[in-house]
Design a protein around this motif. Sequence first.
Motif, PDB file in Angstrom:
ATOM      1  N   LEU A   9       0.845  -1.208   0.000  1.00  0.00           N
ATOM      2  CA  LEU A   9       0.000   0.000   0.000  1.00  0.00           C
ATOM      3  C   LEU A   9       0.876   1.253   0.000  1.00  0.00           C
ATOM      4  O   LEU A   9       1.619   1.494   0.948  1.00  0.00           O
ATOM      5  CB  LEU A   9      -0.891   0.018   1.244  1.00  0.00           C
ATOM      6  N   ALA A  11      -0.401   4.467  -1.561  1.00  0.00           N
ATOM      7  CA  ALA A  11      -1.158   5.537  -2.223  1.00  0.00           C
ATOM      8  C   ALA A  11      -1.224   6.812  -1.384  1.00  0.00           C
ATOM      9  O   ALA A  11      -1.564   7.875  -1.897  1.00  0.00           O
ATOM     10  CB  ALA A  11      -2.568   5.050  -2.545  1.00  0.00           C
ATOM     11  N   GLY A  12      -0.887   6.687  -0.117  1.00  0.00           N
ATOM     12  CA  GLY A  12      -1.027   7.843   0.775  1.00  0.00           C
ATOM     13  C   GLY A  12      -0.018   8.947   0.459  1.00  0.00           C
ATOM     14  O   GLY A  12       1.032   8.696  -0.126  1.00  0.00           O
ATOM     15  N   ARG A  16       2.499  13.756   7.025  1.00  0.00           N
ATOM     16  CA  ARG A  16       3.333  14.071   8.190  1.00  0.00           C
ATOM     17  C   ARG A  16       4.811  14.274   7.824  1.00  0.00           C
ATOM     18  O   ARG A  16       5.583  14.749   8.634  1.00  0.00           O
ATOM     19  CB  ARG A  16       3.171  12.943   9.237  1.00  0.00           C
ATOM     20  N   GLN A  75      -5.447   4.151  -6.457  1.00  0.00           N
ATOM     21  CA  GLN A  75      -6.502   4.590  -5.546  1.00  0.00           C
ATOM     22  C   GLN A  75      -6.670   6.089  -5.805  1.00  0.00           C
ATOM     23  O   GLN A  75      -5.791   6.879  -5.440  1.00  0.00           O
ATOM     24  CB  GLN A  75      -6.078   4.334  -4.091  1.00  0.00           C
ATOM     25  N   GLY A  80      -8.347   5.892   2.879  1.00  0.00           N
ATOM     26  CA  GLY A  80      -7.907   5.024   3.968  1.00  0.00           C
ATOM     27  C   GLY A  80      -7.237   3.755   3.468  1.00  0.00           C
ATOM     28  O   GLY A  80      -7.356   3.383   2.299  1.00  0.00           O
ATOM     29  N   SER A  81      -6.526   3.086   4.398  1.00  0.00           N
ATOM     30  CA  SER A  81      -5.722   1.913   4.004  1.00  0.00           C
ATOM     31  C   SER A  81      -6.596   0.741   3.543  1.00  0.00           C
ATOM     32  O   SER A  81      -6.204  -0.028   2.658  1.00  0.00           O
ATOM     33  CB  SER A  81      -4.793   1.497   5.147  1.00  0.00           C
ATOM     34  N   ASN A 103       2.234  -2.138   4.484  1.00  0.00           N
ATOM     35  CA  ASN A 103       2.388  -0.707   4.223  1.00  0.00           C
ATOM     36  C   ASN A 103       3.758  -0.502   3.577  1.00  0.00           C
ATOM     37  O   ASN A 103       4.701  -1.225   3.869  1.00  0.00           O
ATOM     38  CB  ASN A 103       2.345   0.079   5.541  1.00  0.00           C
ATOM     39  N   ALA A 104       3.825   0.527   2.748  1.00  0.00           N
ATOM     40  CA  ALA A 104       5.097   0.761   2.057  1.00  0.00           C
ATOM     41  C   ALA A 104       6.095   1.516   2.924  1.00  0.00           C
ATOM     42  O   ALA A 104       7.213   1.790   2.502  1.00  0.00           O
ATOM     43  CB  ALA A 104       4.834   1.531   0.774  1.00  0.00           C
ATOM     44  N   ASP A 105       5.683   1.852   4.136  1.00  0.00           N
ATOM     45  CA  ASP A 105       6.574   2.680   4.965  1.00  0.00           C
ATOM     46  C   ASP A 105       7.266   1.876   6.063  1.00  0.00           C
ATOM     47  O   ASP A 105       7.652   2.420   7.087  1.00  0.00           O
ATOM     48  CB  ASP A 105       5.815   3.890   5.535  1.00  0.00           C
ATOM     49  N   GLY A 142      -1.567   1.571  15.714  1.00  0.00           N
ATOM     50  CA  GLY A 142      -2.790   0.863  16.087  1.00  0.00           C
ATOM     51  C   GLY A 142      -2.471  -0.104  17.220  1.00  0.00           C
ATOM     52  O   GLY A 142      -1.458  -0.801  17.181  1.00  0.00           O
ATOM     53  N   GLU A 157      -7.098   2.273  16.405  1.00  0.00           N
ATOM     54  CA  GLU A 157      -6.146   3.319  16.004  1.00  0.00           C
ATOM     55  C   GLU A 157      -5.953   4.318  17.141  1.00  0.00           C
ATOM     56  O   GLU A 157      -6.867   4.553  17.945  1.00  0.00           O
ATOM     57  CB  GLU A 157      -6.641   4.030  14.742  1.00  0.00           C
ATOM     58  N   ASN A 172       0.207  -2.779  16.101  1.00  0.00           N
ATOM     59  CA  ASN A 172       0.083  -3.342  14.755  1.00  0.00           C
ATOM     60  C   ASN A 172       1.225  -2.801  13.897  1.00  0.00           C
ATOM     61  O   ASN A 172       1.398  -1.596  13.761  1.00  0.00           O
ATOM     62  CB  ASN A 172      -1.285  -2.913  14.197  1.00  0.00           C
TER      63      ASN A 172
HETATM   64  C1  UD1 Z   1      -1.172   2.180   9.957  1.00  0.00           C
HETATM   65  C2  UD1 Z   1      -2.185   1.293  10.669  1.00  0.00           C
HETATM   66  C3  UD1 Z   1      -1.789   1.195  12.132  1.00  0.00           C
HETATM   67  C4  UD1 Z   1      -0.376   0.634  12.237  1.00  0.00           C
HETATM   68  C5  UD1 Z   1       0.625   1.451  11.402  1.00  0.00           C
HETATM   69  C6  UD1 Z   1       1.935   0.717  11.326  1.00  0.00           C
HETATM   70  C7  UD1 Z   1      -4.291   1.704   9.500  1.00  0.00           C
HETATM   71  C8  UD1 Z   1      -5.642   2.310   9.575  1.00  0.00           C
HETATM   72  N1  UD1 Z   1      -3.497   1.873  10.574  1.00  0.00           N
HETATM   73  O1  UD1 Z   1      -1.261   3.469  10.541  1.00  0.00           O
HETATM   74  O2  UD1 Z   1      -2.679   0.326  12.822  1.00  0.00           O
HETATM   75  O3  UD1 Z   1       0.029   0.592  13.590  1.00  0.00           O
HETATM   76  O4  UD1 Z   1       0.143   1.610  10.065  1.00  0.00           O
HETATM   77  O5  UD1 Z   1       2.938   1.484  10.736  1.00  0.00           O
HETATM   78  O6  UD1 Z   1      -3.979   1.063   8.514  1.00  0.00           O
HETATM   79  N2  UD1 Z   1      -2.459   4.294   2.407  1.00  0.00           N
HETATM   80  C9  UD1 Z   1      -3.000   4.267   1.151  1.00  0.00           C
HETATM   81  N3  UD1 Z   1      -4.172   4.947   0.940  1.00  0.00           N
HETATM   82  C10 UD1 Z   1      -4.806   5.629   1.904  1.00  0.00           C
HETATM   83  C11 UD1 Z   1      -4.245   5.666   3.199  1.00  0.00           C
HETATM   84  C12 UD1 Z   1      -3.044   4.972   3.430  1.00  0.00           C
HETATM   85  O7  UD1 Z   1      -2.466   3.644   0.238  1.00  0.00           O
HETATM   86  O8  UD1 Z   1      -5.875   6.203   1.627  1.00  0.00           O
HETATM   87  C13 UD1 Z   1      -1.210   3.572   2.627  1.00  0.00           C
HETATM   88  C14 UD1 Z   1      -0.073   4.523   2.933  1.00  0.00           C
HETATM   89  O9  UD1 Z   1       0.607   4.907   1.748  1.00  0.00           O
HETATM   90  C15 UD1 Z   1       0.811   3.683   3.856  1.00  0.00           C
HETATM   91  C16 UD1 Z   1      -0.166   2.716   4.486  1.00  0.00           C
HETATM   92  O10 UD1 Z   1      -1.352   2.733   3.733  1.00  0.00           O
HETATM   93  O11 UD1 Z   1       1.796   2.950   3.185  1.00  0.00           O
HETATM   94  C17 UD1 Z   1      -0.492   3.081   5.942  1.00  0.00           C
HETATM   95  O12 UD1 Z   1      -0.942   4.418   5.979  1.00  0.00           O
HETATM   96  P1  UD1 Z   1      -0.445   5.415   7.111  1.00  0.00           P
HETATM   97  O13 UD1 Z   1      -1.186   6.674   6.940  1.00  0.00           O
HETATM   98  O14 UD1 Z   1       1.015   5.447   7.174  1.00  0.00           O
HETATM   99  O15 UD1 Z   1      -1.048   4.667   8.388  1.00  0.00           O
HETATM  100  P2  UD1 Z   1      -0.588   4.786   9.893  1.00  0.00           P
HETATM  101  O16 UD1 Z   1      -1.265   5.946  10.506  1.00  0.00           O
HETATM  102  O17 UD1 Z   1       0.872   4.710  10.000  1.00  0.00           O
END
Ligand code: UD1
Length: 452
Positions: A9, A11-12, A16, A75, A80-81, A103-105, A142, A157, A172
Amino acid sequence: MKNFSVVVLAAGAGKRMRSSLPKVVHRLSGKPLIKWVIDSVSVLKPDNLVLVLGWCAKSVECFLSDDSNIKIVYQKEQLGSGHALLQAERILGNYKGDILVLNADVPLIKSSVLLSLVENNRKTGASATVLVVRTSDPFGYGRIVAENDKYVEKIVEEKDATSEERQIKKINSGVYCFDENLWRALLKLKSNNVKKEYYLTDTVTILRELGKKVSSIIVEDSCEVKGINTREELSEVESALKERKIKELLDNGVSIIDTSNVYISYDAKIGMDSVIYPGVFIDTDVSIGKNCVIKGSSYIKNSRIGDASVISYSYVQDAVVDERVKIGPFSHIRQNSILNENVKVGNFSEIKQSVISGNSEVNHLSYIGDAQVGKNVNVGAGTIVCNYDGIKKHETIIGSRSFIGSNVNLVAPVEIGEDVFIAAGSTITHDIPSEKFAIARARQEIKEKEGL
Ligand code: UD1
Ligand code: CA
């Protein structure tokens, strides 16, 4: 292991980070975050590798040009994720196998940990397995509300958690394995939370409502699953990675005089008994042999340095340097230059796209570009190659054992034979055959001062 696919994932926007670039193209130890994750997933050879892009997708895609196995879905709105993951349904909706989601991060995630998630999902018969980590500082993550050590009840969250839930230290990591019930669960997601987003994490509750089990496994090293959301977190992971690298080098017999005052990329290779002085910056794709000395403020990137070479206060990029070479202080070696054994390039000399053969010296204030220099050549102080006519670059050849006096201009294209002697101050515009002496400068006159 067979029969699993991966969704990353990305797309975000990563708001921050406070950046005009998407978060996942920010670099950790020289490599974009997205590449870290893709690299650790790719070695597992999944059936499909799907990447969800959205915000500034084009600028992420340019880092993926050599990864032709990646299937990209978009997306359009960042809702949201969970909504992001749903975009992969188009490709994996009918897939029969496990689906790893990450997640990609989380750049330091290990391939072996990803595999153990898939194994756990199969072994326990769970519909999902969450990768969990215990941390003393769970802020922002989370929280794992657990039935017991093995099974997860829900993920809350930070912003939606009660003050009691915020005390939970199990978090998480953003890495999961699902079975094919995933898509059913995603379609049931609602955005009734503080951020008004479709949280991927809510699939846990939904799967349980569908009568499925959600399992977890714990990873011990919290750094491995550290999610990067801010520049501060990026620099924390950078420091952790550097610390790890430095320990590895020290354990392998490299001396680092001041470990807090060097930068060494995660992929650097340095041989035994080499000494790294304070202020050195070793960027990506560098290998340094044994018994080398790299001194203050040197920057090295994409280069091979042979055994027993010394580099002081110099910039070396895209170069191959053989054994016992001395570079610097204050030299610039670049763009496919090759310095053979025992070569010396000294103070304020620049070498570009040139080969300097064994035992030759370019010691002071010279520019050698697009040149082939033979063995045992002495290039005098201030000598330059005039390789550019304003339109094209031209080549200069200098034969072995030739002596180029100080302040000579070699106007390319030009070929100097072997054992040639060029007088200081000459501007050479024509080829010189081997064993000749050349002088090309105005004759000095001495006149009376009177009448001038
Ligand atoms: C997310 C988790 C959290 C976890 C944390 C770990 C959710 C709701 N929460 O929070 O439980 O502890 O990661 O690092 O998933 N993304 C999209 N599209 C969107 C939103 C996000 O592709 O609309 C992708 C982002 O690019 C990212 C990933 O989803 O790679 C997670 O999004 P991020 O906003 O970093 O979530 P956290 O708040 O870190
Ligand atoms: Ca994150």
